[in-house]
Design an enzyme around this catalytic site. Sequence first.
Site, mmCIF file in Angstrom:
data_model
loop_
_atom_site.group_PDB
_atom_site.id
_atom_site.type_symbol
_atom_site.label_atom_id
_atom_site.label_comp_id
_atom_site.label_asym_id
_atom_site.label_seq_id
_atom_site.Cartn_x
_atom_site.Cartn_y
_atom_site.Cartn_z
ATOM 1 N N GLN A 150 0.810 -1.223 0.000
ATOM 2 C CA GLN A 150 0.000 0.000 0.000
ATOM 3 C C GLN A 150 0.842 1.271 0.000
ATOM 4 O OE1 GLN A 150 -3.230 0.335 -0.324
ATOM 5 N NE2 GLN A 150 -3.908 -1.777 -0.092
ATOM 6 N N CYS A 201 -9.574 -8.807 -0.102
ATOM 7 C CA CYS A 201 -9.098 -10.189 -0.091
ATOM 8 C C CYS A 201 -9.837 -11.022 0.949
ATOM 9 C CB CYS A 201 -7.598 -10.229 0.178
ATOM 10 S SG CYS A 201 -6.684 -9.342 -1.060
#
Lengths: 394, 134
Positions: free
Chosen positions: A187, A332
């Site tokens: 990220q 996810c």
Amino acid sequence: MNGSNKTSKIYMDGAATMPTDPDVIESMIACLNNKELFANPSSVHISGRDAMQKIEKARDQISKLINANKEDLIFTSGATESNNIAIIGSAKFRADHGQHLITMTTEHKAVSGPFDYLEKEGFEVTRLRPSSDGLLDIKKLKKAIREDTQLVSIMHINNEIGAIQNISEIASICNDQDVLFHCDAAQSVGKISLDLKELPIDLLSISAHKFYGPQGIGALFIREAHKVKLLPITHGGEQEMWVRPGTLPLHQIIGFGVAAKLAMTRMREDQLLMKDLSGYFFEKIRVLPDIFLNGPNKSRYPGIINIRAPRVNGESLLLLLEPLCVAQGSACNSKNSEPSLVLRELGLNDHEIQSSVRFSFTRNTTRDDVDFAVEKYISAVNQLRKNYPSNINE
Amino acid sequence: MNDFYKKKHDVYSSYLIELFARSDYSDAKDPITTNHYETFAGDIKDNSFIQIKCNADEKSIKKIRYRVIGCPYLMASLEWLCENLEDKYIDDIEKFTLIDLMEILKIPSEKRSIILLLEDAVNDIRLQLIKKTT
């Protein structure tokens, strides 16, 4: 502008995946259309060598983004594979250094999964809990490191709450103690500056699609790759220093390289945009009573905002928010009806977790989009709260 | 078999979305304010809690409304339930079944508890109405 008139999708799920940049798409299509480049990059003939040259150019572009030696970068299918190779590969190779490993309870499944696996293989895993804002108390890490600790893995920016861990200090502590440090930077790479010539990070996972590159391609930085050995977790070829065998996907790697180059030139601009959008979002949303920010106020990536609205069911909220594309926790983990583990670790109960929604901006997000999102959010929360059961003792 | 393959991915049917968006029987939209029967079911901590209110005479349910915190399946189920119970004869409520609702709204098996929750609520309302008429 009246945001509620919008009918097309408004994408605010950049933490799950960023829209591929048009320049990246163009480079990939050009590659696929170029018959001269059609070859397996590992082939020794002229076309193969041309393809490999493009691979090396992309490797160079990506290594510049994190100021690393390009020889220390291997291509993978994404951060999940990078994390698996880094954690399992190093733990098994260095098993004689010790069987103790350290991570955090708020890691992405792509990190916690390999640790769960290693635990079953006989390793001992310490999982550090964050403070209520999601940040790691460095004292806890210092206390947890033992003589037989061989690896610490802590993510840089948390995908659900945007908390930025102090990886500079964590890396220094690990370096001083001769413990390998792996960082899942899926990220953060391409969004905030990382200098691996300065930071003593041993292993770093990168994902292309989190910074406007294509899905299905990533990289693993292995400091002094020729020295810090990893046991490969897949077998069958000598590509990527035997660590990650398999044909290199040329068009994806070219796109990855272009995304890295773009990230370098646009990073400051992107950061200012995220800061502006985040500030604007909070300014607009504060008219709604009784809402809370999950995660830290400071040391937070401004492009990720996780907020909770008590007396609201998050799943119903998401449906009411359409055509706004936002998320409840990690993409996810979205097929799993279990509440977010990250939010639970902040001390939130099931109800508070359920009532939380993550907004994550992209470089295409505008203030108009924020207007629409906030207007929609306020209206949806009010609608759900209005029909909340009455006369009950909570 | 791996759990992943057993789990059906949540996809809302168009009928479910229609009911969810309509909410004609929500107490917030058209409230019941006069003397009424009322029941609660579920657990607020589980984010799945309902309140059903109704007006009735000796024979039938005249008006029925709900309040809720819950997922779209629960919200749409309540809308469907109230639509089907309004104007219903009290004597017929016992025969009223929710067994087909799973199929009608394509409710995934892991959300089966919604049906149990509604059954509890309907049964409690029925008992209150019977008690009143006898």
